[in-house]
Every structure is written in C-alpha cells, then in structure tokens.
Design an enzyme around this catalytic site. Structure first.
Site, PDB file in Angstrom:
ATOM      1  CG  LEU A 174      -2.130  -0.926   1.193  1.00  0.00           C
ATOM      2  CD1 LEU A 174      -2.936  -0.777   2.472  1.00  0.00           C
ATOM      3  CD2 LEU A 174      -3.016  -0.639  -0.024  1.00  0.00           C
ATOM      4  CB  ALA A 201       9.759   8.305   8.315  1.00  0.00           C
ATOM      5  CD  GLN A 202       6.914   8.026  11.156  1.00  0.00           C
ATOM      6  OE1 GLN A 202       6.265   8.562  10.261  1.00  0.00           O
ATOM      7  NE2 GLN A 202       8.102   8.461  11.509  1.00  0.00           N
ATOM      8  CB  THR A 233       6.543  -1.261   4.824  1.00  0.00           C
ATOM      9  OG1 THR A 233       7.835  -0.684   4.593  1.00  0.00           O
ATOM     10  CG2 THR A 233       5.967  -1.759   3.512  1.00  0.00           C
ATOM     11  CG  ASP A 264       2.452  14.421  12.625  1.00  0.00           C
ATOM     12  OD1 ASP A 264       2.614  15.507  12.041  1.00  0.00           O
ATOM     13  OD2 ASP A 264       2.911  13.344  12.214  1.00  0.00           O
TER      14      ASP A 264
END
Length: 401
Positions: A54, A58-59, A61, A174
């Site tokens: 998808l 950075a956080q 996959t 965020d």
C-alpha cells in the site's frame, strides 16, 4: 524447528535470513515497494494472506491482506526499524500503547498486534493489524472536488476524533491529510499516534520542532510558546482550507518561511500575542514589516466551492465554512475556538450525535512522564517488548493455533 526467510518466487525456504521463526505459525513474504524500488520482508501469521503493498514511509511499510479468520481485508503495518534510535523507539512505544487503548469510531481501530520474535534478544519487529480504509485524505483532497455536505462531514469527524483524544488526555500533535483515512462511505478515521502526548504533561512544556508537520504547525509551536490541545484545532483549520482549495494553505519551506506564510494571510498578530513570546522570538516578530490580514473570501474563494451544493437551511454555505476556518486559524491560541465550540459551529452541527461527540473516554494507559525519562535504547526496546507480550497474552493472535 526453525524456518528461515520464505522465497516467494521459488516457493521454498532459503537460508539468507539469520532470523528464526516458529514453524507452522508464521510465514514470510517479500514485499516490494515499486515507488522506492525497495523491498521488505513481512513475517506474519498464516491467517493473513494475499499481501499487497500500500505505502511506505519513515514510520513503516503498510500492506493490505486477507484475514482468513474474519474474512476481512485488513491493513498490516510493519514498524520501520523501531529500535535503531531512541527517538524511533520512543515513538513506537507511544503509538503501540495508544493504539491498544484508544477506542472511537473516528480513530483507526487496532485489530491485532504481534511480533514473530520469541525473546528479547531476537526482538526486532512489531506488526500492527488495523482496519483497511480505501484512501488517505491527501489523495482525496488533491483528486476530487468535495461538495459542502462532504466537507462538513469530514470536518465533523475530525473534530469528533480529536475531542475524544483530548477527553482521554491526549494531544495528537501531527494531524495532516496523510494521517487521516477515509472509505467510500465517507467515514473518516485519524491514525498515527507516534507524536501524541499527554495533555496534563505537555501544556506546560515546549514542543519539539520535530513535532507536527510544518505546514500544519500552529504559531505557538513555531515561535516556541508553551502549547495546549489547541494545536490540533489549528491543524484541522489548515486541513479544511486545503480540502476547499486543493492546495496547502501555508506551504513554508522552513520555520521562518512558515511564519511568513502565516502572517501574509492572517496578518501580523497584536501586541497581546507578541508579549507572550520569549525575548528573541518577540524581537524577530517585531522586526518584520507589518502584514495586513487578507480577506478570507480571497484566501478561500467562492469559486473553490461547489456552489450548486450549498444548502442554506442546513448552514452548508461558503460563508459558514470560511467562518469556521477563521475561528480555527486564530494566531493567538487564546482566541482560537475550542473543539467544543467548533463542534457546535453551524457548518458542522447538523451531524452532531451525542454518542460520537461525547463518547466515553478511553482507558489510556500511556504515562506521559515517560517522554521525559532518560532511557537507553535497550530499555525502550524492553518496554515495547513487554507491551507486545502483554497484548499477545490477552488476544487470540493465531486463531487458536
């Protein structure tokens, strides 16, 4: 018995991976990221099949998959190297705790969580299984023109989500279109809690510059003031304007440019706000040429709305949409509307449901004081491992296997 990495193309196991996984419970799939031309190995329970890439960031996959137990299509996020740096480990811990405790219709729901690693020494991967939504809001905003009913409904759902977080003692910090997902029924859910913090700790603290993606960063954050949950309201105001204009409202290149973009639209703040700033920040703000606020009718013009979808009887008009944006985008956070005031605004009030707006607070086991603890990377790793083990002990991860 131990099984090494699964070779998808050849249909057999090879010995290229030094990690071991329990036989009969997990299997491994190579996931290829066509955008970054990279790949990641997913080690997952056999209940999850047909994995499809998808997105990646950075956080972590994220893939979609079939859950053979429930019959659902789900999203599985592999946390990206959570134990490489203290900052990423702290973020992974925070996100895991909050996802396992926060419950609200407009907040992404955790369906499962696991690690294939059998002890703290092997521990290196964490997987989160969540509801699968069709799109993120960034895709929707930049591909479709939204009618007033949809704009209003999206704004209402964002506000319901952050009200629940605030009531549960959490500031998201965020909010941005890529951290918000929607489905084909226009149901909206907020996700990614890696930067969230406890309210009662943070209101007296100053926010790290890394917090909140720059475009959606509130003035008090940019200028180093102590902040409150109203940073989330500013972000929602930016997102609502972006949903109408199909472009970022304040696209700053850096911190200084971000402030310049804000005052060029909203105008130079008054002395009441400037007097709250530290000496150097106040000196800088006063050194700039005074900017006059632009009329919001120019910033979010009528032609950017689908005029034919206006419904004056339900207050679904450009006038009310702009009024809500204006109330959320007050530079002085003391003048900015609260989430309760926003939810009672005419533009969104038609959707008001008591069970959504005032849902019971979530448990929230997250200890905000831990954000300021001086812990080693190994200590953070142990904390995350304990939480994953706690979750696995109380949930049927493998459907009885």
């Amino acid at each position: 018995m131990e099984i090494d990495a699964y070779d998808v193309q050849n249909g057999n196991f090879n010995s290229q991976s030094s990690r071991s996984i329990p036989a009969g419970v997990f299997y491994q799939v190579i996931i290829k990221d066509p955008i970054a031309n990279a790949q990641s190995i997913f080690t997952i329970p056999k209940r999850y099949t047909n994995l499809q890439f998808l997105n990646a960031g950075a956080q972590g996959t994220v893939v979609s998959a079939n859950d053979m137990v429930t019959g659902q299509r789900v999203a599985i996020k592999k946390m990206q190297q959570p134990f490489v740096m203290t900052m990423s480990a702290k973020r992974a811990y925070r996100e895991f705790i909050l996802l396992t405790t926060i419950r609200h219709p407009n907040i992404i729901r955790l369906l499962n969580a696991f690690t294939p690693d059998r002890n703290i020494n092997e521990f290196g991967e964490v997987y989160l299984v969540m509801e699968l939504m069709n799109h993120n809001l960034h895709e929707v905003v930049h591909r479709l023109r939204l009618d007033h009913k949809t704009l209003s409904f999206f704004a209402y759902q964002m506000l319901c989500a952050i009200k629940h977080l605030h009531n549960s003692g959490i500031i998201h910090r965020d909010l941005k279109p890529s951290n918000i997902v929607v489905n084909d029924r226009c149901v909206l859910k907020v996700l990614d809690f890696g930067l969230a913090r406890k309210k009662n700790v943070d209101t007296a603290m100053r926010m790290s510059e890394y917090v909140v993606t720059r475009y959606y960063r509130a003035p008090e954050v940019i200028l180093g003031l102590p902040y409150s949950e109203k940073v989330d309201i500013w972000s929602v105001g930016c997102i609502l304007a972006e949903m109408v204009n199909h472009q970022v409202l304040f696209p700053g290149k850096d911190r200084i440019d971000q402030w310049t973009k804000i005052i060029n639209i909203m105008g130079t703040p008054d002395e009441g706000f400037i007097s709250q700033l530290g000496q150097s920040a106040a000196l800088y703000v006063r050194s700039l040429r005074e900017a006059v606020a632009r009329p919001l009718e120019e910033v979010v013009p009528n032609e950017h709305f689908l005029t034919e979808t206006e419904n004056p009887r339900a207050n679904l008009t450009a006038h009310y949409a702009r009024d809500l944006i204006a109330r959320m985008l007050k530079i002085n956070h003391l003048e900015r509307c609260s989430v309760e005031e926003a939810l009672n605004h005419p533009y969104v009030k038609l959707w008001f449901k008591e069970e959504e707006v005032n849902a019971p607070s979530s448990e929230n086991r997250y200890d905000g004081e831990i954000d300021f603890a001086e812990k080693t990377l190994q200590e953070w790793k142990e904390l995350i491992y304990q939480e994953v083990m706690r979750y696995q002990a109380t949930h049927d991860i493998f459907n009885g296997v």
